[in-house]
Design an enzyme around this catalytic site. Structure first.
Site, mmCIF file in Angstrom:
data_model
loop_
_atom_site.group_PDB
_atom_site.id
_atom_site.type_symbol
_atom_site.label_atom_id
_atom_site.label_comp_id
_atom_site.label_asym_id
_atom_site.label_seq_id
_atom_site.Cartn_x
_atom_site.Cartn_y
_atom_site.Cartn_z
ATOM 1 N N ASN A 25 36.750 40.882 43.204
ATOM 2 C CA ASN A 25 36.804 42.337 43.399
ATOM 3 C C ASN A 25 35.808 42.842 44.453
ATOM 4 O O ASN A 25 35.893 43.991 44.888
ATOM 5 C CB ASN A 25 36.598 43.079 42.068
ATOM 6 C CG ASN A 25 37.788 43.005 41.129
ATOM 7 O OD1 ASN A 25 37.647 42.979 39.905
ATOM 8 N ND2 ASN A 25 39.001 42.967 41.678
ATOM 9 N N ASP A 72 44.008 46.019 33.672
ATOM 10 C CA ASP A 72 44.522 46.203 35.035
ATOM 11 C C ASP A 72 45.404 47.450 35.127
ATOM 12 O O ASP A 72 46.037 47.853 34.148
ATOM 13 C CB ASP A 72 45.319 44.952 35.432
ATOM 14 C CG ASP A 72 45.539 44.864 36.941
ATOM 15 O OD1 ASP A 72 44.853 45.586 37.693
ATOM 16 O OD2 ASP A 72 46.400 44.069 37.356
HETATM 17 C C1 IPE Z 1 41.891 41.446 37.621
HETATM 18 O O1 IPE Z 1 42.576 42.496 38.198
HETATM 19 C C2 IPE Z 1 40.429 41.758 37.511
HETATM 20 C C3 IPE Z 1 40.074 42.814 36.558
HETATM 21 C C4 IPE Z 1 40.894 43.438 35.780
HETATM 22 C C5 IPE Z 1 38.679 43.133 36.531
HETATM 23 P P1 IPE Z 1 42.841 42.565 39.768
HETATM 24 O O2 IPE Z 1 43.568 43.837 40.002
HETATM 25 O O3 IPE Z 1 41.584 42.354 40.504
HETATM 26 O O4 IPE Z 1 43.783 41.305 40.004
HETATM 27 P P2 IPE Z 1 44.807 41.015 41.193
HETATM 28 O O5 IPE Z 1 44.072 41.229 42.471
HETATM 29 O O6 IPE Z 1 45.941 41.968 41.046
HETATM 30 O O7 IPE Z 1 45.239 39.600 40.969
HETATM 31 C C1 IPE Z 2 41.719 47.185 37.185
HETATM 32 O O1 IPE Z 2 42.480 48.156 37.839
HETATM 33 C C2 IPE Z 2 40.243 47.442 37.323
HETATM 34 C C3 IPE Z 2 39.540 46.474 38.181
HETATM 35 C C4 IPE Z 2 40.089 45.444 38.777
HETATM 36 C C5 IPE Z 2 38.128 46.706 38.389
HETATM 37 P P1 IPE Z 2 42.815 48.024 39.367
HETATM 38 O O2 IPE Z 2 41.771 48.741 40.151
HETATM 39 O O3 IPE Z 2 43.042 46.611 39.761
HETATM 40 O O4 IPE Z 2 44.177 48.833 39.443
HETATM 41 P P2 IPE Z 2 45.477 48.456 40.273
HETATM 42 O O5 IPE Z 2 45.862 47.069 39.874
HETATM 43 O O6 IPE Z 2 45.100 48.529 41.724
HETATM 44 O O7 IPE Z 2 46.481 49.466 39.884
HETATM 45 MG MG MG Z 3 44.673 45.416 39.722
#
Ligand code: IPE
Ligand code: IPE
Ligand code: MG
Length: 246
Positions: free
Chosen positions: A75, A27
């Site tokens: 997502n 993340d």
């Molecule tokens: C969790 O991260 C999913 C992945 C890393 C693929 P998210 O960024 O989607 O989670 P939330 O929305 O902050 O809970």
């Molecule tokens: C994790 O990084 C990757 C996926 C969830 C696909 P994020 O895209 O959630 O990055 P932040 O949390 O918005 O910084």
């Molecule tokens: Mg995230």
């Protein structure tokens, strides 16, 4: 390609109690990019190096399975452009990396739903990577893609029903056997990057007794040293599984 950055394990990492299965919630890609004035998608791109370096680190440490959360069932709520980028990016990542991982003896598997929203070209790349590497035994890299912990349990329950089990026959073993990868042990350690303290629907069933390690490092900055630090922290924990100290 051999490990491009061979690095000794830290001395305080005990090679005899390395977690067999490590889960990682990758993340913070969006924030990494935003802080640099870049579009969020650049953060996903930069996450590739983090993933490959972490996989080499896991191999060097003797981790047997590494499950990485690449795309969640939630997502899809993101802007359509970002979703499209992530689909293509994951296909490209497999194209670019499958041979290198294969050469290291890595078996590539996937956890998640193969539903209509995942483009066919992505599914066929996933099948190709899985079939190329299916006989490898050094480590399993399990990519959680279009994965949700609740969806996984729902899918397992559907299979229970399809298999005609009676209520009397339903127990934890029956459910566990119908998860996406029953051959993998539950993760001993789950790491989440970017300073968020939640599971976000990752491995709900399997994580019941995992040790959780959270780090502020944003995923694109994560390297094997961060994995080693998480393993050392894990090794300092006392796992009780509901019992009492010996
Ligand atoms: C969790 O991260 C999913 C992945 C890393 C693929 P998210 O960024 O989607 O989670 P939330 O929305 O902050 O809970
Ligand atoms: C994790 O990084 C990757 C996926 C969830 C696909 P994020 O895209 O959630 O990055 P932040 O949390 O918005 O910084
Ligand atoms: Mg995230």
């Amino acid at each position: 390609m051999p490990d491009p950055r061979p690095t000794p394990l830290p001395e305080n990492l005990d090679r005899r109690s390395v977690p067999a299965h490590v889960g990682v919630v990758m993340d913070g890609n969006g924030r990494w990019a935003t802080r640099r004035g870049l579009p969020r998608t650049e953060g996903h791109g930069a996450g590739e190096q983090a993933l490959v370096d972490t996989a080499y680190g896991a191999l060097a440490a003797g981790v047997r399975a590494l499950t990485v959360y690449a795309f969640s069932t939630e997502n899809w709520r993101r802007p359509v452009e970002e979703v499209r980028y992530l689909m293509n990016f994951n296909r490209g990542l497999l194209e670019r990396r499958q041979h290198e991982l294969h050469a290291e003896g890595v078996r590539i598997t996937f956890s998640g739903r193969r539903d209509w929203r995942v483009p066919r070209g992505v599914l066929s790349r996933m099948d190709e990577a899985a079939s190329l590497t299916k006989d490898n035994t050094v480590m399993t890299l399990n990519i959680a893609f279009n994965y949700g912990g609740r969806a996984e349990i729902v899918d397992a329950v559907k299979r229970l029903v399809d298999d005609g089990l009676s209520a009397r026959q339903v127990d934890e073993k029956a459910i566990r056997q119908r998860l996406y990868h029953p051959e993998l042990p539950d993760p001993d350690l789950v790491v989440r990057t970017s300073g968020e303290f939640r599971t976000s629907n990752f491995l709900l069933w399997e994580m019941a007794y995992s040790e959780l390690v959270f780090t502020d490092v944003l995923w694109p900055d994560f390297r094997r040293e961060d994995l080693y630090a998480a393993i050392v922290e894990y090794q300092q924990r006392e796992r009780r599984f509901g019992g009492v100290d010996a």
